[in-house]
Structures are given as C-alpha cells and as structure tokens.
Design a protein around this motif. Structure first.
Motif, mmCIF file in Angstrom:
data_model
loop_
_atom_site.group_PDB
_atom_site.id
_atom_site.type_symbol
_atom_site.label_atom_id
_atom_site.label_comp_id
_atom_site.label_asym_id
_atom_site.label_seq_id
_atom_site.Cartn_x
_atom_site.Cartn_y
_atom_site.Cartn_z
ATOM 1 N N SER A 20 0.821 -1.216 0.000
ATOM 2 C CA SER A 20 0.000 0.000 0.000
ATOM 3 C C SER A 20 0.851 1.260 0.000
ATOM 4 C CB SER A 20 -0.921 0.013 1.218
ATOM 5 O OG SER A 20 -0.166 0.019 2.409
ATOM 6 N N THR A 21 2.063 1.187 0.545
ATOM 7 C CA THR A 21 2.924 2.355 0.617
ATOM 8 C C THR A 21 3.349 2.824 -0.762
ATOM 9 O OG1 THR A 21 3.785 1.546 2.703
ATOM 10 C CG2 THR A 21 5.054 3.248 1.610
ATOM 11 N N LEU A 22 3.727 1.897 -1.612
ATOM 12 C CA LEU A 22 4.235 2.264 -2.935
ATOM 13 C C LEU A 22 3.220 1.998 -4.036
ATOM 14 C CD1 LEU A 22 7.890 0.977 -2.577
ATOM 15 C CD2 LEU A 22 7.066 3.310 -2.417
ATOM 16 N N GLY A 23 2.006 1.730 -3.657
ATOM 17 C CA GLY A 23 0.942 1.559 -4.641
ATOM 18 C C GLY A 23 1.218 0.465 -5.651
ATOM 19 N N SER A 49 4.625 3.637 11.052
ATOM 20 C CA SER A 49 3.189 3.761 11.324
ATOM 21 C C SER A 49 2.480 2.439 11.032
ATOM 22 C CB SER A 49 2.583 4.884 10.478
ATOM 23 O OG SER A 49 2.692 4.570 9.098
ATOM 24 N N ALA A 50 1.262 2.288 11.538
ATOM 25 C CA ALA A 50 0.509 1.039 11.401
ATOM 26 C C ALA A 50 0.314 0.618 9.947
ATOM 27 C CB ALA A 50 -0.837 1.162 12.103
ATOM 28 N N ASP A 51 0.110 1.587 9.046
ATOM 29 C CA ASP A 51 -0.117 1.227 7.644
ATOM 30 C C ASP A 51 1.176 1.206 6.825
ATOM 31 O OD1 ASP A 51 0.465 3.915 7.329
ATOM 32 O OD2 ASP A 51 -1.444 4.434 6.393
ATOM 33 N N VAL A 95 6.079 6.700 16.311
ATOM 34 C CA VAL A 95 5.088 7.415 15.514
ATOM 35 C C VAL A 95 3.723 6.793 15.786
ATOM 36 C CG1 VAL A 95 5.415 5.949 13.457
ATOM 37 C CG2 VAL A 95 4.550 8.282 13.186
ATOM 38 N N SER A 96 2.685 7.626 15.765
ATOM 39 C CA SER A 96 1.327 7.123 15.999
ATOM 40 C C SER A 96 0.885 6.217 14.853
ATOM 41 C CB SER A 96 0.349 8.296 16.149
ATOM 42 O OG SER A 96 0.298 9.047 14.956
ATOM 43 N N ALA A 97 -0.171 5.468 15.086
ATOM 44 C CA ALA A 97 -0.678 4.526 14.083
ATOM 45 C C ALA A 97 -0.993 5.210 12.759
ATOM 46 C CB ALA A 97 -1.911 3.808 14.621
ATOM 47 N N ASP A 98 -1.522 6.450 12.817
ATOM 48 C CA ASP A 98 -1.875 7.159 11.576
ATOM 49 C C ASP A 98 -0.716 7.991 11.014
ATOM 50 O OD1 ASP A 98 -1.761 9.383 13.235
ATOM 51 O OD2 ASP A 98 -3.887 9.865 13.053
ATOM 52 N N GLY A 99 0.428 8.018 11.710
ATOM 53 C CA GLY A 99 1.615 8.723 11.216
ATOM 54 C C GLY A 99 1.639 10.217 11.464
#
Length: 111
Positions: A20-23, A49-51, A95-99
């Motif tokens: 998901s990071t690099l599509g 981050s979580a994602d 870093v928080s889950a949502d960054g």
C-alpha cells in the motif's frame, strides 16, 4: 572537546515497504533505503506507522556527527524534525498509528 558515541548511526536506515505504501510499484515488499538528511551518510529507523506509510528515526546531516530526528514518507522523502532551541541533537523514537504524531527526545552535548 565533545566526545560522542552513537553506535546506531553505523546503520543505514532501511524499511520494509508495504504494498500500500508504494501503490504496487516495483519496490513493494522489498527493503528500500531511506537515505539520510542532506549532507549526511547514515540514518536509523526507529518506528513505522501502522499502515507502513510513515517511518521515523534519526539521521546525521551535513557537518553534524550527532543525530537529527526525521519523518519519512514515499511522497516527501526524509524531512528533518529539527531540535528544540539550544539543543544539539534529536531522536524520533515512535510514531502514531496514523503517522501524524511523532514522539522523541532532544538534548545538548555537555562540553
């Protein structure tokens, strides 16, 4: 004379980048070098981050042997978070889950 021992800076920051990071790019699922701040050669990733879209840590920079906190994303690359006024170094530890929220420390080197 300032004596500093920072063994973490011998590591080059690497992060496992999620699909998901690099599509879905050619780098998805592979180790990717995050680089270093301008003029620097070493960095250390401390949290993701979580994602998987935001990485935080610390990097050396031009003329500096101590670390400066950073926040990294695919879109923006590595961005310095600076230090508190009067301090010489900083570290981003988490870093928080949502960054959106980064926590860490900042300090001065004793002469």
């Amino acid at each position: 004379m300032k004596n500093i021992l920072i063994s973490n800076f011998l590591l080059v920051a690497l992060a496992f980048v999620l699909d998901s990071t690099l599509g879905g790019s050619a780098h998805a699922g592979q180790m990717v070098s995050l680089g270093a701040l301008p003029g620097g050669t070493n960095s250390f990733a401390a949290d993701v981050s979580a994602d998987g879209t935001v990485v935080v840590g610390s990097s050396d920079s031009e003329g500096e042997m101590v670390g400066t906190a950073f926040r990294w994303t695919v879109a923006e690359g590595m961005r310095s978070l600076g230090t508190l006024p009067g301090d010489d170094y900083s570290f981003a530890d988490a870093v928080s889950a949502d960054g959106r929220v980064v926590v860490g420390s900042s300090g001065a080197i004793a002469d």
